[in-house]
Design an enzyme around this catalytic site. Structure first.
Site, short mmCIF file in Angstrom:
data_model
loop_
_atom_site.label_atom_id
_atom_site.label_comp_id
_atom_site.label_asym_id
_atom_site.label_seq_id
_atom_site.Cartn_x
_atom_site.Cartn_y
_atom_site.Cartn_z
N GLY A 98 -1.56 -4.99 -3.07
CA GLY A 98 -0.18 -4.56 -2.87
C GLY A 98 0.20 -3.22 -3.47
CG ASN A 108 -1.34 1.58 0.23
OD1 ASN A 108 -1.07 2.75 0.44
ND2 ASN A 108 -2.57 1.17 -0.04
CG ASN A 159 -3.27 -1.31 9.67
OD1 ASN A 159 -2.95 -1.77 8.58
ND2 ASN A 159 -4.53 -1.23 10.07
CG HIS A 168 -8.90 1.34 8.78
ND1 HIS A 168 -9.14 -0.01 8.67
CD2 HIS A 168 -10.11 1.94 8.79
CE1 HIS A 168 -10.44 -0.21 8.61
NE2 HIS A 168 -11.06 0.95 8.68
C1 GAR Z 1 -5.81 -0.17 1.50
O1 GAR Z 1 -6.81 0.72 1.10
C2 GAR Z 1 -5.72 -0.22 3.00
O2 GAR Z 1 -6.04 0.99 3.62
C3 GAR Z 1 -6.74 -1.26 3.32
O3 GAR Z 1 -6.58 -2.25 2.34
C4 GAR Z 1 -6.20 -1.60 1.12
C5 GAR Z 1 -5.07 -2.38 0.51
O4 GAR Z 1 -4.83 -1.95 -0.79
N1 GAR Z 1 -6.56 -1.78 4.64
C6 GAR Z 1 -7.56 -2.14 5.43
O5 GAR Z 1 -8.73 -2.06 5.09
C7 GAR Z 1 -7.14 -2.63 6.80
N2 GAR Z 1 -8.26 -2.81 7.66
P1 GAR Z 1 -3.50 -2.38 -1.52
O6 GAR Z 1 -3.35 -3.89 -1.33
O7 GAR Z 1 -3.70 -2.04 -2.97
O8 GAR Z 1 -2.36 -1.63 -0.91
#
Ligand code: GAR
Length: 195
Positions: A20, A22, A110, A112
């Site tokens: 979480g 982001n 989204n 990525h």
């Molecule tokens: C982020 O790096 C995002 O880009 C990735 O998960 C992470 C979540 O981090 N998303 C994916 O890989 C989607 N396919 P967070 O929970 O600390 O925000």
């Protein structure tokens, strides 16, 4: 979009499954914003750090089960009631079903952690993406912000931001670089979609 009514800010709902960072970063970016707010953080994972973080910050949280997303209109109805301008996925690991896509056309985005179409698709998330990039000894990587479609990581690309990689890059350093890009750009790209 004109937004002249007092106390009627544009709303972002963030969907997240895990850590979480982001989600919280997006929340902080808009906290002092005059007419945009993160109204809710939504998660399928009851024990996730994102729900704990959101709770600690006093952000409204919604937890749902897979059945609420796939076998009923429970979650859809709750989100329609909130009526967000943008739904931002931030480390959300479930596929968004068709009724959601129809209800919020071009409103679900989204992030990525690679330059799609490279290192995307089912099962490619978080560390798994970074490990593959390191294994392939890539000299450049980055992030992709895209609209969500019925297939993982295939919706129309909104923006990509790149970073150079060093020969001695490891999991931590790569993750740090990519998160840095995500924190810098994701809120701004969301903001652009609102105007
Ligand atoms: C982020 O790096 C995002 O880009 C990735 O998960 C992470 C979540 O981090 N998303 C994916 O890989 C989607 N396919 P967070 O929970 O600390 O925000």
């Amino acid at each position: 979009m004109e937004n002249s009514k007092p106390n009627s800010k544009k709303k972002i709902v963030v969907f997240a499954s895990g850590n979480g960072t982001n989600a919280v970063n997006i929340y902080h970016y808009f906290r002092e914003h005059d007419d945009v707010e993160v109204s809710h953080i939504v998660s399928n994972n009851k024990k996730s750090r994102v729900l704990r973080r959101a709770h600690d910050l006093g952000i409204k949280c919604i937890h749902f089960d897979k059945e609420d997303l796939y076998d009923s209109t429970n979650l859809l109805e709750v989100i329609q009631e909130i009526n967000p301008d943008v739904i931002a996925l931030a480390g959300f690991l479930l596929k968004i079903p068709e009724p959601f896509l129809r209800a919020f056309p071009n409103q679900i985005v989204n992030i990525h952690p690679s330059l799609l179409p490279d290192y995307g698709g089912d099962g490619m998330y978080g560390e798994r993406v970074f490990k593959r990039i390191l294994k392939d000894k890539r000299t450049e990587s980055g992030i992709t912000i895209h609209y969500v479609s019925e297939n993982y990581d295939e919706g129309e690309i909104i923006a990509q931001h790149k970073v150079e990689l060093e020969g001695n890059e490891d999991l931590n350093s790569l993750e740090e670089k990519i998160h840095g890009l995500e924190y810098e750009h994701y809120p701004k790209e969301i903001e652009k979609l609102l105007y």
